[in-house]
Design a protein around this motif. Structure first.
Motif, PDB file in Angstrom:
ATOM      1  N   ASP A 220       0.817  -1.215   0.000  1.00  0.00           N
ATOM      2  CA  ASP A 220       0.000   0.000   0.000  1.00  0.00           C
ATOM      3  C   ASP A 220       0.852   1.267   0.000  1.00  0.00           C
ATOM      4  O   ASP A 220       0.370   2.334  -0.377  1.00  0.00           O
ATOM      5  N   LEU A 221       2.081   1.162   0.480  1.00  0.00           N
ATOM      6  CA  LEU A 221       2.957   2.332   0.467  1.00  0.00           C
ATOM      7  C   LEU A 221       4.220   2.087  -0.346  1.00  0.00           C
ATOM      8  O   LEU A 221       5.163   2.873  -0.300  1.00  0.00           O
ATOM      9  N   TYR A 222       4.212   0.973  -1.106  1.00  0.00           N
ATOM     10  CA  TYR A 222       5.418   0.659  -1.882  1.00  0.00           C
ATOM     11  C   TYR A 222       5.603   1.663  -3.012  1.00  0.00           C
ATOM     12  O   TYR A 222       4.658   2.085  -3.675  1.00  0.00           O
ATOM     13  N   TYR A 223       6.835   2.032  -3.212  1.00  0.00           N
ATOM     14  CA  TYR A 223       7.227   2.881  -4.329  1.00  0.00           C
ATOM     15  C   TYR A 223       8.525   2.292  -4.872  1.00  0.00           C
ATOM     16  O   TYR A 223       9.315   1.703  -4.120  1.00  0.00           O
ATOM     17  N   PRO A 224       8.775   2.405  -6.167  1.00  0.00           N
ATOM     18  CA  PRO A 224      10.012   1.819  -6.720  1.00  0.00           C
ATOM     19  C   PRO A 224      11.234   2.462  -6.073  1.00  0.00           C
ATOM     20  O   PRO A 224      11.485   3.654  -6.255  1.00  0.00           O
ATOM     21  N   ALA A 225      11.952   1.687  -5.283  1.00  0.00           N
ATOM     22  CA  ALA A 225      13.126   2.218  -4.596  1.00  0.00           C
ATOM     23  C   ALA A 225      14.185   2.633  -5.607  1.00  0.00           C
ATOM     24  O   ALA A 225      14.450   1.926  -6.579  1.00  0.00           O
ATOM     25  N   VAL A 226      14.787   3.780  -5.365  1.00  0.00           N
ATOM     26  CA  VAL A 226      15.851   4.287  -6.232  1.00  0.00           C
ATOM     27  C   VAL A 226      17.180   4.149  -5.502  1.00  0.00           C
ATOM     28  O   VAL A 226      17.286   4.485  -4.318  1.00  0.00           O
ATOM     29  N   LEU A 227      18.179   3.632  -6.208  1.00  0.00           N
ATOM     30  CA  LEU A 227      19.503   3.436  -5.627  1.00  0.00           C
ATOM     31  C   LEU A 227      20.507   4.325  -6.348  1.00  0.00           C
ATOM     32  O   LEU A 227      20.385   4.575  -7.548  1.00  0.00           O
ATOM     33  N   SER A 228      21.489   4.792  -5.599  1.00  0.00           N
ATOM     34  CA  SER A 228      22.597   5.541  -6.181  1.00  0.00           C
ATOM     35  C   SER A 228      23.807   4.627  -6.254  1.00  0.00           C
ATOM     36  O   SER A 228      24.179   3.992  -5.270  1.00  0.00           O
ATOM     37  N   THR A 229      24.411   4.543  -7.432  1.00  0.00           N
ATOM     38  CA  THR A 229      25.609   3.712  -7.581  1.00  0.00           C
ATOM     39  C   THR A 229      26.872   4.474  -7.223  1.00  0.00           C
ATOM     40  O   THR A 229      27.960   3.916  -7.262  1.00  0.00           O
ATOM     41  N   THR A 230      26.720   5.748  -6.872  1.00  0.00           N
ATOM     42  CA  THR A 230      27.851   6.541  -6.374  1.00  0.00           C
ATOM     43  C   THR A 230      27.627   6.807  -4.895  1.00  0.00           C
ATOM     44  O   THR A 230      26.619   7.394  -4.512  1.00  0.00           O
ATOM     45  N   ILE A 231      28.537   6.343  -4.059  1.00  0.00           N
ATOM     46  CA  ILE A 231      28.422   6.562  -2.620  1.00  0.00           C
ATOM     47  C   ILE A 231      29.164   7.860  -2.309  1.00  0.00           C
ATOM     48  O   ILE A 231      30.391   7.909  -2.319  1.00  0.00           O
ATOM     49  N   ALA A 232      28.424   8.924  -2.039  1.00  0.00           N
ATOM     50  CA  ALA A 232      29.039  10.245  -1.905  1.00  0.00           C
ATOM     51  C   ALA A 232      30.072  10.303  -0.790  1.00  0.00           C
ATOM     52  O   ALA A 232      31.021  11.068  -0.850  1.00  0.00           O
ATOM     53  N   ARG A 233      29.906   9.469   0.242  1.00  0.00           N
ATOM     54  CA  ARG A 233      30.814   9.542   1.386  1.00  0.00           C
ATOM     55  C   ARG A 233      32.044   8.661   1.188  1.00  0.00           C
ATOM     56  O   ARG A 233      32.837   8.488   2.085  1.00  0.00           O
ATOM     57  N   ARG A 234      32.191   8.082  -0.004  1.00  0.00           N
ATOM     58  CA  ARG A 234      33.356   7.223  -0.239  1.00  0.00           C
ATOM     59  C   ARG A 234      34.045   7.649  -1.521  1.00  0.00           C
ATOM     60  O   ARG A 234      33.422   8.161  -2.438  1.00  0.00           O
ATOM     61  N   LEU A 235      35.297   7.399  -1.571  1.00  0.00           N
ATOM     62  CA  LEU A 235      36.065   7.696  -2.774  1.00  0.00           C
ATOM     63  C   LEU A 235      36.565   6.370  -3.329  1.00  0.00           C
ATOM     64  O   LEU A 235      37.581   5.857  -2.903  1.00  0.00           O
ATOM     65  N   TYR A 236      35.805   5.771  -4.240  1.00  0.00           N
ATOM     66  CA  TYR A 236      36.203   4.477  -4.785  1.00  0.00           C
ATOM     67  C   TYR A 236      37.253   4.640  -5.878  1.00  0.00           C
ATOM     68  O   TYR A 236      38.182   3.878  -5.991  1.00  0.00           O
ATOM     69  N   GLU A 237      37.058   5.626  -6.718  1.00  0.00           N
ATOM     70  CA  GLU A 237      37.956   5.766  -7.852  1.00  0.00           C
ATOM     71  C   GLU A 237      38.414   7.213  -7.963  1.00  0.00           C
ATOM     72  O   GLU A 237      37.608   8.133  -7.957  1.00  0.00           O
ATOM     73  N   SER A 238      39.701   7.394  -8.038  1.00  0.00           N
ATOM     74  CA  SER A 238      40.253   8.743  -8.156  1.00  0.00           C
ATOM     75  C   SER A 238      40.471   9.086  -9.627  1.00  0.00           C
ATOM     76  O   SER A 238      40.770   8.236 -10.440  1.00  0.00           O
ATOM     77  N   GLU A 239      40.297  10.350  -9.940  1.00  0.00           N
ATOM     78  CA  GLU A 239      40.607  10.808 -11.280  1.00  0.00           C
ATOM     79  C   GLU A 239      41.889  11.630 -11.191  1.00  0.00           C
ATOM     80  O   GLU A 239      41.891  12.740 -10.684  1.00  0.00           O
ATOM     81  N   TRP A 240      42.970  11.046 -11.667  1.00  0.00           N
ATOM     82  CA  TRP A 240      44.277  11.709 -11.569  1.00  0.00           C
ATOM     83  C   TRP A 240      44.589  12.402 -12.887  1.00  0.00           C
ATOM     84  O   TRP A 240      44.429  11.834 -13.950  1.00  0.00           O
ATOM     85  N   LYS A 241      45.055  13.599 -12.817  1.00  0.00           N
ATOM     86  CA  LYS A 241      45.437  14.321 -14.034  1.00  0.00           C
ATOM     87  C   LYS A 241      46.751  15.047 -13.788  1.00  0.00           C
ATOM     88  O   LYS A 241      46.916  15.724 -12.787  1.00  0.00           O
ATOM     89  N   ARG A 242      47.686  14.870 -14.697  1.00  0.00           N
ATOM     90  CA  ARG A 242      48.958  15.573 -14.567  1.00  0.00           C
ATOM     91  C   ARG A 242      48.777  17.044 -14.926  1.00  0.00           C
ATOM     92  O   ARG A 242      47.999  17.407 -15.798  1.00  0.00           O
TER      93      ARG A 242
END
Length: 822
Positions: A220-242
């Motif tokens: 009765d209160l279900y709604y399609p749950a939305v997930l974020s594949t980017t965890i804002a509080r974590r740094l999984y991948e760094s973008e390095w630029k010289r």
């Protein structure tokens, strides 16, 4: 059918040897999963080097590889670019590594030479999207290749099965029709699955949001749950630029793991279908358990999606299962056996032959002493059911493991549609009240910020139903809602119970919860409260109130039945109905005992205590001493190394959270706090610049990331960047006008510019200044988008660095799209 360390011990008709290169841990595990699955085929054994116990076989790797090849009826070569290079002995690739692939290729070539290129014993396996001309050795590509199957139901696996069975160099017909991986289900098996579905639906179909007088159907209160594949509080991948490069140089920070390259926001059920192994993260009350329950309903046939005959789900409360002395599947088997004796002993077999979804809820609530063992049991479950969907839920702050083979996602904040549906379910008997509350939420940003999770939204509903108005301070909201729960719960249902619990005044009921919450937070038990200890603690408080300690059991039972602030979690444990309630009451206890400075000092660097400290800051009549303590602990002056800076940046985030709690601070004290936050950024920029690193904040669709320009970097840098990114996103998502004004004032000042150029020289000083200003400005874009854009454009016009201009332009464009720019 089996997986073996040596085909010499096989007595099966079909013997498969897998040749591959150890490109990465992810690749290695996926090859093992494929080999495990092949080993389930009828009359089939499969061997890969990972099955060999110890570091090497007794006879040595060369002889072992030669023996496996000679005994195999089929050899599968998992081809990648690295595999192909190792075949031709490209030792420059990784020195002495990869010698096994080269040795095996010599054996394969000898076979082709001996059979005059007519042997079909060897086959290339290629992942979808890979270039065959690059990945498959030239002498193997002429016979074509098969796609690497992603699951047992992938059509590519059916083709691989046909190839394996038809390839046996013996006379006779091919594989009979009845040779399939999935055994036929008996009538009793189908009845078993139907019973599991019914039991699962009955266990999860109802939910009772905090403060609701009775449960409601989840649908009765279900709604399609939305997930974020980017965890804002974590740094999984760094973008390095010289600094002197024209194009970005991609890389992964030490210890980081690449995640599935899916969209930033996805529909939760679709993501589970695509990825299968998922850890669902989120803050307190974010809806993690509700999402898992919705998945349980989906895979049990209670929702609109169709399911197959073999499909079902199993919902596991991990804190309860962790207390058993057996593996997870054995525990489930025992639980089903208690319901129906005919179930006992059948679950593992049925799961292996079916399409099962295992939902493991509340990893964060597993006692610390049992956490490692529980994780090992999850790994055993993976090996037992390599094709099962496995979904784990956990608080973001409590998830430190980075489980192999799992994609990490975070429950997104509630959408407007989700908020509407929950409010209407809450006020299902009062449509006008629901409309008034929805109008209030949509018309007031301060109120809307309290609707980000189902828990906070439920508290709003409690308060609005009682007062027809809402406070904007989180601590005040909790205080009022607790008052409603304790005083008016039964009255709202037209009766008042007479009980031992009712011997306590409302004030003492509140103090009882504070007493219990404070005891367990300090004892380290946190959210899982042992029954006997809880009764002792409650009994001790009752004695202080002139009530017999012997009534503790009855009082706890009455609390659970009256309003559920404390409820029974399992046979051996109680818990607060939500972790955040325990944190609120623990903070209240600290404030009541005037022990805030010692508590904050003692738990300054413990993430579990951060919500408690936030509540403390919002409750105190004179909170500035706590802010002074946090400012001293986050002082950046004089630091020169990244680990110390990272540690203090975490405290800086806590300081900002406390500022967001609407504390009772004078204007002068508030200015001291925001000036400290701004100055901390200045000193961090100097520390980064001295190390040759320039982290520029860039606004993305799902928050703030950082592009890191560098001339040199240290191994410890990645750990320092995580809390920095967390702080930036915290500021962006929770605007504080006074802080934004202080940032704009500092950016317009000439003082920083002169000081940095005097200290570092014109070029480096300018880089540090650009880095500092961008990292300060982008996070306040919500507070003052026009002012931020004008100052960022000034940096674009004046910067001599190509990448600075490009990254700043990206932020300007997104600020203009997200926020109305005049």
């Amino acid at each position: 059918m089996a997986v073996l360390a040596d085909l010499a011990s096989s007595n099966q008709k079909y013997r498969i040897f897998v040749s591959y290169s150890h490109d990465s841990e992810e690749h290695r595990l996926s090859v093992k999963t494929l080999a495990d699955t092949i080993g389930l085929l009828p009359d089939t054994d499969c061997v890969i080097d990972q099955y060999v116990p110890g570091e090497h076989p007794v006879e040595g790797w060369p002889r072992w590889m030669e023996q496996q090849f000679e005994l195999a009826t089929r050899v599968l070569c998992i081809c990648t670019e690295r595999y192909s290079r190792l075949v031709v002995n490209d030792v420059g690739l990784d020195g002495r590594e990869g010698r096994g692939v080269h040795w095996e290729s010599e054996l394969f070539l000898a076979e082709l030479y001996r059979e005059k290129s007519t042997s079909k014993k060897i086959k290339a396996i290629l992942r979808v999207g890979e270039n065959p001309d690059v990945c498959i050795p030239r002498w193997l590509i002429k016979w074509g290749w098969l796609s690497f199957p992603t699951s047992i139901k992938d059509p590519a696996f059916q083709k691989l099965k046909s190839y394996i069975f038809d390839a046996v160099p013996a006379p006779g017909p091919g594989l009979p029709e009845e040779y399939v991986v999935e055994e036929k289900l008996s009538a009793s098996d189908r009845d078993f699955i139907a019973r599991i579905r019914r039991d699962t639906i009955a266990a999860v179909e109802n939910v009772k949001l905090l403060g609701m007088a009775k449960p409601v159907k989840l649908l009765d209160l279900y709604y399609p749950a939305v997930l974020s594949t980017t965890i804002a509080r974590r740094l999984y991948e760094s973008e390095w630029k010289r600094v002197n490069a024209e194009e970005p140089v991609s890389g992964v920070a030490k210890g980081a793991r690449r995640k599935a390259s899916l969209a930033s926001y996805v529909i939760g059920s679709d993501y589970i279908e695509a990825c299968k192994r998922v850890v669902v993260l989120g803050g307190p009350g974010a809806g993690k358990t509700t999402f898992l329950k919705s998945l349980a309903l989906r895979y049990s046939g209670a929702m609109s999606w169709g399911i197959g005959d073999r499909e079902f789900s199993l919902f596991v409360h991990l804190p309860t299962a962790s207390k058993a002395e057996v593996e997870i599947l054995e525990w489930l088997d025992r639980e089903f056996g208690l319901i129906c004796a005919d179930y006992r002993g059948k679950l593992l077999k049925l799961c292996a032959a079916s399409d099962v979804t295992i939902l493991l809820d509340s990893l964060d609530e597993v006692p610390v002493a049992a956490r490692a063992q529980t994780l090992e049991r999850i790994k055993v479950l993976e090996r037992q059911l390599p094709d099962a969907r496995i979904v784990i839920s956990c608080r973001t702050a409590d998830y430190h493991e980075n489980l192999d083979n799992y994609n990490d996602v975070e429950v997104a904040r509630l959408s407007s549609d989700a908020i509407t549906k929950i409010v209407r379910a809450w006020f299902n008997d009062d449509a006008e009240g629901a409309k008034r509350l929805l109008d209030l939420i949509s018309g007031d940003d301060g109120v809307k910020s309290l609707t980000e999770t189902p828990l906070l939204l439920s508290l709003l509903c409690i308060q609005f139903r009682h007062d027809l108005d809402l406070p904007k301070r989180k601590a005040e909201l909790y205080s009022r809602c607790i008052s409603v729960l304790l005083r008016d719960w039964d009255a709202g249902r037209k009766f008042r119970r007479k009980s031992n619990y009712e011997q306590l005044t409302d004030d003492r009921k509140t103090k009882l919860f504070e007493f219990v919450a404070g005891h367990f937070m300090h004892s380290g038990e946190r959210y899982d409260l042992p029954v006997e200890e809880t009764r002792i603690v409650v009994g001790g408080f009752l004695e202080k109130c002139g009530v017999s300690a012997d009534l503790a059991r009855e009082v706890l039972s009455e609390i659970e039945s009256l309003h559920g602030v404390i409820e029974r979690l399992s046979r051996d444990h109680y818990c607060f109905s939500h972790n955040t309630l325990q944190e609120y009451f623990a903070a209240s206890r600290v404030v009541a005992t005037r022990d805030e400075l010692r508590v904050v000092q003692d738990h300054l660097h413990e993430e579990a205590w951060e919500p408690v400290v936030e509540f403390i800051a919002g409750m105190l009549d004179e909170p500035f001493p706590v802010f002074e303590l946090l400012m001293r602990a986050s002082k950046m002056e004089g630091l020169s190394n990244y680990p110390a800076m990272a540690k203090r940046t975490k405290v800086l985030s806590l300081l900002y959270k406390c500022l967001c709690s609407s504390p009772l601070l004078s204007a002068s004290h508030r200015n001291l706090v925001v000036d400290h936050l701004v100055q901390a950024h200045y000193h961090m920029a100097k520390i980064y610049g001295a190390g040759g690193v320039y982290p520029f904040a860039v606004l993305k669709d799902d928050g703030i990331a950082h592009t890191y320009f560098w001339t040199s970097k240290r191994p410890t840098l990645a750990e320092a960047l995580k809390p920095f990114r967390r702080l930036s996103n915290l500021i962006y998502m929770n605007p504080v006008p006074e802080y934004a004004n202080a940032v704009l004032k500092s950016v317009d000042s000439q003082a920083w510019r002169d000081a940095l150029i005097d200290r570092f020289g014109k070029t480096t000083g300018r880089w540090i200044l650009d880095n500092l200003e961008v990292s300060l400005l982008v996070p306040i874009a919500k507070s003052s988008p026009d002012n931020v854009v004008s100052r960022l454009q000034r940096i674009v016009d004046n910067s001599g660095m190509y990448f600075v201009r490009q990254s700043v332009k990206e932020s300007i464009g997104l600020i203009g799209a997200k926020h109305s720019i005049k």
